[in-house]
Write a protein that holds these residues in place. Structure first.
Motif, PDB file in Angstrom:
ATOM      1  N   GLY A  12       0.802  -1.216   0.000  1.00  0.00           N
ATOM      2  CA  GLY A  12       0.000   0.000   0.000  1.00  0.00           C
ATOM      3  C   GLY A  12       0.832   1.261   0.000  1.00  0.00           C
ATOM      4  O   GLY A  12       0.525   2.229  -0.707  1.00  0.00           O
ATOM      5  N   ILE A  13       1.890   1.273   0.790  1.00  0.00           N
ATOM      6  CA  ILE A  13       2.767   2.445   0.839  1.00  0.00           C
ATOM      7  C   ILE A  13       3.468   2.648  -0.502  1.00  0.00           C
ATOM      8  O   ILE A  13       3.522   3.767  -1.030  1.00  0.00           O
ATOM      9  CB  ILE A  13       3.784   2.299   1.982  1.00  0.00           C
ATOM     10  N   LEU A  14       3.986   1.564  -1.069  1.00  0.00           N
ATOM     11  CA  LEU A  14       4.713   1.675  -2.335  1.00  0.00           C
ATOM     12  C   LEU A  14       3.813   2.131  -3.480  1.00  0.00           C
ATOM     13  O   LEU A  14       4.267   2.810  -4.403  1.00  0.00           O
ATOM     14  CB  LEU A  14       5.354   0.329  -2.688  1.00  0.00           C
ATOM     15  N   GLU A  15       2.543   1.764  -3.439  1.00  0.00           N
ATOM     16  CA  GLU A  15       1.632   2.123  -4.520  1.00  0.00           C
ATOM     17  C   GLU A  15       0.976   3.489  -4.322  1.00  0.00           C
ATOM     18  O   GLU A  15       0.348   4.006  -5.243  1.00  0.00           O
ATOM     19  CB  GLU A  15       0.542   1.055  -4.665  1.00  0.00           C
TER      20      GLU A  15
ATOM     21  N   ASP B  53      10.603 -10.591  -3.407  1.00  0.00           N
ATOM     22  CA  ASP B  53      10.472  -9.270  -4.004  1.00  0.00           C
ATOM     23  C   ASP B  53       9.061  -9.038  -4.538  1.00  0.00           C
ATOM     24  O   ASP B  53       8.551  -7.924  -4.499  1.00  0.00           O
ATOM     25  CB  ASP B  53      11.498  -9.127  -5.130  1.00  0.00           C
ATOM     26  N   TYR B  54       8.428 -10.116  -4.998  1.00  0.00           N
ATOM     27  CA  TYR B  54       7.082  -9.991  -5.573  1.00  0.00           C
ATOM     28  C   TYR B  54       6.002  -9.877  -4.502  1.00  0.00           C
ATOM     29  O   TYR B  54       5.129  -9.016  -4.580  1.00  0.00           O
ATOM     30  CB  TYR B  54       6.786 -11.186  -6.483  1.00  0.00           C
ATOM     31  N   ILE B  55       6.048 -10.748  -3.481  1.00  0.00           N
ATOM     32  CA  ILE B  55       4.971 -10.769  -2.495  1.00  0.00           C
ATOM     33  C   ILE B  55       5.242  -9.874  -1.293  1.00  0.00           C
ATOM     34  O   ILE B  55       4.322  -9.551  -0.532  1.00  0.00           O
ATOM     35  CB  ILE B  55       4.669 -12.201  -2.015  1.00  0.00           C
ATOM     36  N   GLY B  56       6.502  -9.479  -1.085  1.00  0.00           N
ATOM     37  CA  GLY B  56       6.817  -8.590   0.025  1.00  0.00           C
ATOM     38  C   GLY B  56       6.880  -9.265   1.376  1.00  0.00           C
ATOM     39  O   GLY B  56       6.770  -8.597   2.412  1.00  0.00           O
ATOM     40  N   TYR B  57       7.061 -10.595   1.388  1.00  0.00           N
ATOM     41  CA  TYR B  57       7.193 -11.332   2.641  1.00  0.00           C
ATOM     42  C   TYR B  57       8.500 -12.127   2.631  1.00  0.00           C
ATOM     43  O   TYR B  57       8.956 -12.601   1.589  1.00  0.00           O
ATOM     44  CB  TYR B  57       6.018 -12.296   2.838  1.00  0.00           C
ATOM     45  N   HIS B  58       9.081 -12.292   3.808  1.00  0.00           N
ATOM     46  CA  HIS B  58      10.330 -13.027   3.994  1.00  0.00           C
ATOM     47  C   HIS B  58      10.093 -14.496   3.657  1.00  0.00           C
ATOM     48  O   HIS B  58       9.169 -15.122   4.174  1.00  0.00           O
ATOM     49  CB  HIS B  58      10.761 -12.878   5.451  1.00  0.00           C
ATOM     50  N   THR B  59      10.938 -15.067   2.807  1.00  0.00           N
ATOM     51  CA  THR B  59      10.791 -16.463   2.416  1.00  0.00           C
ATOM     52  C   THR B  59      11.650 -17.420   3.234  1.00  0.00           C
ATOM     53  O   THR B  59      11.601 -18.633   3.012  1.00  0.00           O
ATOM     54  CB  THR B  59      11.121 -16.633   0.924  1.00  0.00           C
ATOM     55  N   GLY B  60      12.426 -16.889   4.157  1.00  0.00           N
ATOM     56  CA  GLY B  60      13.188 -17.745   5.061  1.00  0.00           C
ATOM     57  C   GLY B  60      14.503 -18.245   4.533  1.00  0.00           C
ATOM     58  O   GLY B  60      15.180 -19.032   5.197  1.00  0.00           O
ATOM     59  N   THR B  61      14.920 -17.793   3.360  1.00  0.00           N
ATOM     60  CA  THR B  61      16.171 -18.274   2.770  1.00  0.00           C
ATOM     61  C   THR B  61      17.386 -17.627   3.434  1.00  0.00           C
ATOM     62  O   THR B  61      17.383 -16.430   3.720  1.00  0.00           O
ATOM     63  CB  THR B  61      16.196 -17.962   1.261  1.00  0.00           C
ATOM     64  N   LEU B  62      18.413 -18.418   3.662  1.00  0.00           N
ATOM     65  CA  LEU B  62      19.662 -17.883   4.205  1.00  0.00           C
ATOM     66  C   LEU B  62      20.226 -16.801   3.282  1.00  0.00           C
ATOM     67  O   LEU B  62      20.289 -16.976   2.062  1.00  0.00           O
ATOM     68  CB  LEU B  62      20.691 -19.004   4.329  1.00  0.00           C
ATOM     69  N   GLY B  63      20.612 -15.671   3.861  1.00  0.00           N
ATOM     70  CA  GLY B  63      21.252 -14.608   3.100  1.00  0.00           C
ATOM     71  C   GLY B  63      20.328 -13.732   2.288  1.00  0.00           C
ATOM     72  O   GLY B  63      20.794 -12.823   1.585  1.00  0.00           O
TER      73      GLY B  63
ATOM     74  N   GLU C  24      13.021  -1.916  -1.903  1.00  0.00           N
ATOM     75  CA  GLU C  24      12.412  -0.810  -1.166  1.00  0.00           C
ATOM     76  C   GLU C  24      11.776  -1.287   0.139  1.00  0.00           C
ATOM     77  O   GLU C  24      11.227  -2.383   0.224  1.00  0.00           O
ATOM     78  CB  GLU C  24      11.349  -0.134  -2.032  1.00  0.00           C
ATOM     79  N   LEU C  25      11.860  -0.442   1.145  1.00  0.00           N
ATOM     80  CA  LEU C  25      11.281  -0.670   2.473  1.00  0.00           C
ATOM     81  C   LEU C  25      11.656  -2.048   3.041  1.00  0.00           C
ATOM     82  O   LEU C  25      10.794  -2.820   3.464  1.00  0.00           O
ATOM     83  CB  LEU C  25       9.760  -0.517   2.414  1.00  0.00           C
ATOM     84  N   PRO C  26      12.934  -2.368   3.091  1.00  0.00           N
ATOM     85  CA  PRO C  26      13.335  -3.684   3.618  1.00  0.00           C
ATOM     86  C   PRO C  26      12.946  -3.874   5.078  1.00  0.00           C
ATOM     87  O   PRO C  26      12.761  -5.015   5.527  1.00  0.00           O
ATOM     88  CB  PRO C  26      14.858  -3.684   3.442  1.00  0.00           C
TER      89      PRO C  26
END
Length: 401
Positions: free
Chosen positions: A284-287, A340-350, A361-363
């Motif tokens: 919402g913020i980005l759009e 990057d597409y969904i804006g949620y952490h996927t749990g991958t190392l690094g 944006e907005l990490p």
């Protein structure tokens, strides 16, 4: 919303991005089962696991996958608009034709799998973590052949070994998120930092311009988190106190219940204060035409952590393709594209370092500190479900009166 969308002839997506967002605005993704619904599903699950017509009582590890030839098809049943199109397209180019069907709630997913009794035709599903014990116990999902998913080793250990599947035999993190709020700084000109600040602003500057999640669990969480209480409490006295405050003090100030305001109400400045999930708030913020107008808060002293998980359902017709896709999507570069597409952490190392190097944006709305993680708690499906939903329904009725 259900019309097929052809992507280069290789991928058939049964919910367009616009349609999927419409689905998300109508249905709460993480809305938990009421006890009545849970009882119904439980009865169906019990029937599914017993008798001659039920599911097999002995599920072989690996869902039948042996590392043989990957089948030419893969069918994924998941949340709407929840995968990066470029990742799906790239996997399709390896051979399998990919079909994505979408659902709007865990209830819908479970009901379909139970009714199908192993004949759903789906190869991969994406339930929220707290439901996984039900699915394991009733053999609705099957163990992985981990030899075929070596990229599981690239998942950060802190997002493995969850209570619902301690050894990740049946599930692995797809992504996870939390609950906080955003507010319009042109309306609320002081700093808000806690759930108590949210409740105070709701009754002051944002009176008549406040939105809560369309989710009984999340709304109950608001009260319990603000009071630094266990939001999975089963003490009915706690719910009596919650009802008294919510119906009497909150209701007159609430303008709506919306789990996905980012693509609608937020863009139209309908609300000045919104309880929501971090990825949706970020979108919402980005759009927004005036992104600096909004401030995101991960409030204290407590809040939620939810995790959606990749799983393979019983009877998956393409087990080799399912395992190949899971390994593909867990590869760090593909996991980054998903994040990057969904804006949620996927749990991958690094992945946080990757995001910062690539200037995502907005990490701060995707990645959280250890101190912030320590405030987050999983929800639970428990004996308080009916009472929690009853209070929620009373609050909605009072707010619309």
């Amino acid at each position: 919303m259900n019309k097929s969308v052809n992507r280069g002839g290789d991928v058939r997506i049964l919910a367009s991005h616009a349609g999927a967002r419409a689905i998300r605005q109508e249905l709460s993704r993480r809305r938990f089962l009421s006890l009545a619904a849970l009882a119904g599903v439980g009865a169906a699950l019990s029937a599914c696991g017993s008798g001659d017509g039920g599911a097999s009582s002995a599920v072989e590890p690996g869902a039948g996958a042996t590392g043989g030839a990957v089948e030419k098809s893969l069918s994924i049943y998941t949340w709407g608009d929840y995968d990066a199109p470029e990742v799906i397209d790239a996997f399709a180019k390896t051979g399998p034709k990919v079909t994505l069907d979408s659902y709007g709630s865990n209830e819908e997913l479970i009901s379909k799998l139970v009714a199908a009794k192993g004949t759903s035709g789906y190869d991969i599903v994406v339930p929220t973590g707290v439901y996984i014990p039900q699915l394991i116990e009733n053999e609705i999902i099957v163990p992985f052949n981990k030899d075929l998913i070596p990229n599981m080793a690239k998942v950060d250990p802190q997002f493995l070994g969850q209570d619902w599947d301690p050894d990740n035999e049946f599930s692995v993190c797809k992504c996870w998120g939390t609950t906080g709020f955003v507010y319009d700084t042109t309306v609320i000109k002081r700093d808000l930092a806690t759930w108590n600040d949210f409740i105070d602003a709701m009754q002051r500057e944002a009176s008549g311009k406040t939105s809560l999640l369309d989710d009984p669990q999340g709304v109950a969480g608001l009260y319990f988190w603000a009071n630094d209480m266990d939001w999975n409490t089963e003490d009915m006295a706690d719910y009596d106190a919650f009802e008294a405050e919510a119906v009497e003090s909150w209701a007159p100030h609430i303008a709506g219940f919306d789990s996905y305001p980012s693509t609608g109400a937020m863009q139209q400045n309908t609300f000045a204060l919104m309880q929501n999930w971090n990825g949706d708030a970020r979108l919402g913020i980005l759009e927004h035409k005036q992104p600096d107008r909004w401030k995101w808060v991960l409030p204290g002293p407590r809040t939620e952590l939810w995790m959606d998980n990749w799983c393979i359902p019983t009877g998956a017709p393409h087990p080799e393709a399912a395992h190949a896709f899971l390994d593909f999507v867990l590869e760090p570069e593909n996991s980054f594209l998903e994040m990057d597409y969904i804006g949620y952490h996927t749990g991958t190392l690094g992945i946080e370092e990757m995001a910062r190097k690539r200037k995502v944006e907005l990490p701060e709305m995707i990645f959280f500190t250890d101190e912030q993680l320590a405030t987050m708690e999983n929800g639970a499906v428990n004996e308080a479900q009916d009472r929690r939903t009853e209070v929620y329904d009373k609050l909605k009725a009072a707010a619309s009166a």
